[in-house]
Design a protein around this motif. Structure first.
Motif, PDB file in Angstrom:
ATOM      1  N   UNK A 244      44.517  48.450  44.886  1.00  0.00           N
ATOM      2  CA  UNK A 244      44.438  47.112  44.100  1.00  0.00           C
ATOM      3  C   UNK A 244      43.493  46.394  44.718  1.00  0.00           C
ATOM      4  N   UNK A 245      42.255  46.260  43.998  1.00  0.00           N
ATOM      5  CA  UNK A 245      40.964  45.416  44.543  1.00  0.00           C
ATOM      6  C   UNK A 245      40.787  44.354  43.695  1.00  0.00           C
ATOM      7  N   UNK A 246      41.966  43.945  42.790  1.00  0.00           N
ATOM      8  CA  UNK A 246      41.840  42.603  41.967  1.00  0.00           C
ATOM      9  C   UNK A 246      41.454  42.912  40.561  1.00  0.00           C
ATOM     10  N   UNK A 247      41.560  44.101  40.128  1.00  0.00           N
ATOM     11  CA  UNK A 247      41.175  44.882  38.824  1.00  0.00           C
ATOM     12  C   UNK A 247      41.964  44.055  37.610  1.00  0.00           C
ATOM     13  N   UNK A 248      43.420  43.868  37.814  1.00  0.00           N
ATOM     14  CA  UNK A 248      44.161  43.241  36.796  1.00  0.00           C
ATOM     15  C   UNK A 248      43.599  41.855  36.659  1.00  0.00           C
ATOM     16  N   UNK A 249      43.424  41.107  37.645  1.00  0.00           N
ATOM     17  CA  UNK A 249      43.041  39.595  37.326  1.00  0.00           C
ATOM     18  C   UNK A 249      41.531  39.862  36.713  1.00  0.00           C
ATOM     19  N   UNK A 250      40.817  40.793  37.062  1.00  0.00           N
ATOM     20  CA  UNK A 250      39.222  40.955  36.372  1.00  0.00           C
ATOM     21  C   UNK A 250      39.569  41.156  34.685  1.00  0.00           C
ATOM     22  N   UNK A 251      40.655  42.238  34.491  1.00  0.00           N
ATOM     23  CA  UNK A 251      40.938  42.322  32.977  1.00  0.00           C
ATOM     24  C   UNK A 251      41.379  41.144  32.452  1.00  0.00           C
ATOM     25  N   UNK A 252      42.313  40.543  32.967  1.00  0.00           N
ATOM     26  CA  UNK A 252      42.725  39.106  32.588  1.00  0.00           C
ATOM     27  C   UNK A 252      41.453  38.068  32.206  1.00  0.00           C
ATOM     28  N   UNK A 259      44.961  46.921  30.342  1.00  0.00           N
ATOM     29  CA  UNK A 259      44.739  47.136  31.855  1.00  0.00           C
ATOM     30  C   UNK A 259      45.415  48.634  32.222  1.00  0.00           C
ATOM     31  N   UNK A 260      44.729  49.539  32.432  1.00  0.00           N
ATOM     32  CA  UNK A 260      45.203  51.021  32.411  1.00  0.00           C
ATOM     33  C   UNK A 260      45.345  51.371  33.740  1.00  0.00           C
ATOM     34  N   UNK A 261      46.306  52.421  34.016  1.00  0.00           N
ATOM     35  CA  UNK A 261      47.033  52.916  35.407  1.00  0.00           C
ATOM     36  C   UNK A 261      47.682  51.953  36.230  1.00  0.00           C
ATOM     37  N   UNK A 262      47.214  51.027  36.818  1.00  0.00           N
ATOM     38  CA  UNK A 262      48.239  49.829  37.407  1.00  0.00           C
ATOM     39  C   UNK A 262      49.055  50.432  38.454  1.00  0.00           C
ATOM     40  N   UNK A 271      51.068  38.676  36.760  1.00  0.00           N
ATOM     41  CA  UNK A 271      51.376  37.531  36.267  1.00  0.00           C
ATOM     42  C   UNK A 271      49.863  37.043  35.407  1.00  0.00           C
ATOM     43  N   UNK A 272      48.972  37.516  36.073  1.00  0.00           N
ATOM     44  CA  UNK A 272      47.564  37.259  35.231  1.00  0.00           C
ATOM     45  C   UNK A 272      47.446  38.063  33.819  1.00  0.00           C
ATOM     46  N   UNK A 273      48.119  39.481  33.811  1.00  0.00           N
ATOM     47  CA  UNK A 273      48.127  40.246  32.767  1.00  0.00           C
ATOM     48  C   UNK A 273      49.047  39.435  31.744  1.00  0.00           C
ATOM     49  N   UNK A 274      50.262  39.046  32.188  1.00  0.00           N
ATOM     50  CA  UNK A 274      51.112  38.410  31.362  1.00  0.00           C
ATOM     51  C   UNK A 274      50.593  37.173  30.604  1.00  0.00           C
ATOM     52  N   UNK A 275      50.013  36.356  31.299  1.00  0.00           N
ATOM     53  CA  UNK A 275      49.276  35.098  30.848  1.00  0.00           C
ATOM     54  C   UNK A 275      48.314  35.256  29.799  1.00  0.00           C
ATOM     55  N   UNK A 276      47.327  36.283  30.003  1.00  0.00           N
ATOM     56  CA  UNK A 276      46.300  36.825  29.323  1.00  0.00           C
ATOM     57  C   UNK A 276      46.676  37.704  28.097  1.00  0.00           C
ATOM     58  N   UNK A 277      47.884  37.996  28.050  1.00  0.00           N
ATOM     59  CA  UNK A 277      48.304  39.084  27.083  1.00  0.00           C
ATOM     60  C   UNK A 277      47.378  40.221  27.110  1.00  0.00           C
ATOM     61  N   UNK A 278      47.318  40.867  28.126  1.00  0.00           N
ATOM     62  CA  UNK A 278      46.786  41.940  28.372  1.00  0.00           C
ATOM     63  C   UNK A 278      47.891  43.024  28.401  1.00  0.00           C
ATOM     64  N   UNK A 279      47.708  44.180  27.688  1.00  0.00           N
ATOM     65  CA  UNK A 279      48.874  45.118  27.610  1.00  0.00           C
ATOM     66  C   UNK A 279      48.562  46.290  28.760  1.00  0.00           C
ATOM     67  N   UNK A 303      57.830  40.516  33.454  1.00  0.00           N
ATOM     68  CA  UNK A 303      56.721  39.661  33.273  1.00  0.00           C
ATOM     69  C   UNK A 303      56.295  39.378  31.795  1.00  0.00           C
ATOM     70  N   UNK A 304      56.877  40.503  30.905  1.00  0.00           N
ATOM     71  CA  UNK A 304      56.644  40.101  29.429  1.00  0.00           C
ATOM     72  C   UNK A 304      55.174  41.129  29.078  1.00  0.00           C
ATOM     73  N   UNK A 305      54.779  41.794  30.237  1.00  0.00           N
ATOM     74  CA  UNK A 305      53.391  42.598  29.502  1.00  0.00           C
ATOM     75  C   UNK A 305      53.746  43.784  28.802  1.00  0.00           C
TER      76      UNK A 305
END
Ligand code: NIG
Ligand code: FE
Length: 409
Positions: A244-252, A259-262, A271-279, A303-305
């Motif tokens: 985890x180097x912060x890729x999810x936050x970047x995607x958001x 955002x793939x793999x995870x 949380x960032x993915x959920x807020x930005x509606x990133x699947x 989180x509703x992702x």
């Protein structure tokens, strides 16, 4: 016949307007050309001369594989044997194997040969019930070879009896040897020249980058993500496969669609993915082949992702072409319900590719339909490694494939 009707005891529409899976019992589906003209109860169905009753065989939308690296040549069987004996994927990669091994095979191949290999693969995917496939480049690595790979993807998409193809320019996947001494210049060229060129020539709809500790940094991926946005292309990112180097936050923050793999993502990233509606695109074949623990699926769900399931089909980490097998492992290894796995390979996958008229059966939607040689949609994730399709319809056209003898299970 351009108008025909399909009847079945159970039609799973995946239409949210009808509830979770939108099941219609004793239903009829009418296909008119490339579109669905009616789906609903038999009692209200229009009279259509060409009618086939599929009885107890369940009908679902065609499956959508939202993450593949299916355009490749060569075989990495030696690497696989090493990994299965305990060898480490990233150590193999550092020694010039992995992505770079497939890069050499792709770089030395002709566009026609790449296209032929992909078309054959796509044809086999169709027999498994897959009607739309996202295909990434990312093995060319150098500008000319990336464009050749994208051209091969377009060429294969024109073949008969293959799923619809959504091309993605995987702009940052590995640093080719030719760029070892010029890393910054390589990334600049990809972001500044190649992304706009790919957009201009309509070679891809999305841009992707592999954001990880031994791949590309947040800053490098951000440059490419911003270039994609400026060029009007959508963005999907490989994040957190190994670290985890912060890729999810970047995607958001970049407004990525997925955002793939995870496998590695923090609560803040979720949380960032959920807020930005990133699947989230879940790729169980990769983590299973790499013997990794699964991603934090329960936290993503809570989180509703939105959850998408894809094959990741590639010659290294995900040695399969089968989305149904990935769905089976999403249930077995990741704890998805069979319903979540089906929605993750239909409606959610369509949404994650920006295709609102697919992944569900409703009037006006594209006629991508699978009649399964199975009695219930929950059974799709149960028989591992076989094609349990009876009839596959892609854009209103029935492909010449599928089982001809019913076993009833
Ligand atoms: O999604 N993570 C990077 N890319 C691929 C692996 C590609 C390969 O090994 O050829 C993946 O797992
Ligand atoms: Fe991948």
């Amino acid at each position: 016949v351009s108008v025909r009707a399909l009847g079945a005891r159970r039609i799973v529409t995946c239409d949210p307007a009808r509830g979770a899976l939108g099941v219609v019992e004793d239903g009829v589906l009418v296909v008119d050309g490339a579109r669905i003209a009616y789906v609903g109860p038999r009692s209200q169905a229009p009279q259509v001369e060409a009618f086939v009753d599929f009885g107890t065989r369940v009908i679902t939308p065609g499956l959508i594989d939202a993450h593949t690296h299916a355009c490749w040549l060569g075989s990495r069987h030696a690497e696989y044997a090493i990994r299965m004996a305990g060898g480490d994927y990233r150590a193999v990669a550092r020694a010039g194997g992995g992505i770079l091994a497939t890069h050499r095979a792709v770089a030395s191949a002709r566009e026609e040969d790449l296209a032929a290999a992909l078309a054959a693969r796509l044809g086999r995917m169709a027999t498994l019930g897959v009607t739309t496939v996202e295909v990434k480049s990312g093995y060319g690595l150098e500008a000319a070879h990336e464009k050749k790979q994208l051209a091969a993807i377009a060429r294969a998409a024109g073949h008969r009896d293959v799923p619809a193809v959504v091309p993605t320019f995987l702009a940052l996947h590995a640093l080719p040897d030719s760029a070892r001494a010029h890393r910054a210049a390589y990334v600049d060229r990809v972001a500044g020249e190649l992304v706009p060129e790919v957009a201009r020539e309509r070679l891809a709809r999305f841009v992707d980058a592999y954001v990880d500790a031994e791949a590309f940094t947040i800053e490098e991926a951000r440059a490419v993500g911003n270039a994609a946005r400026a060029a009007g292309l959508g963005l999907r990112l490989h994040v957190g496969q190994f670290a985890d180097i912060g890729g999810a936050e970047l995607a958001a923050s970049l407004g990525a669609v997925t955002a793939d793999h995870l496998e590695h993502v923090s609560p803040g990233g979720i949380e960032a993915l959920a807020t930005a509606r990133v699947a989230a695109v879940l790729l169980p074949m990769a983590s299973v082949s790499l013997r990794q623990p699964p991603p934090p699926v329960a936290a993503l769900r809570a989180a509703g992702v939105p959850l998408i399931v894809a094959s990741d089909a590639n010659p290294g980490t995900a040695p399969t072409e089968s989305l149904p097998l990935a769905m089976a492992f999403a249930v077995h290894a990741y704890g998805l319900t069979p319903e979540e796995a089906l929605l993750g390979a239909t409606r959610n996958a369509a949404h994650g590719l920006g295709l609102g008229d697919r992944g569900l059966l409703r009037e006006g939607a594209r006629a991508d339909v699978v009649v399964w040689d199975l009695p219930h949609e929950q059974a799709i994730v149960q028989p591992w490694g076989v094609a349990k399709t009876h009839t596959v319809i892609i854009g209103g056209r029935e492909i010449a494939a599928g089982a001809s003898v019913s076993t009833g299970n």
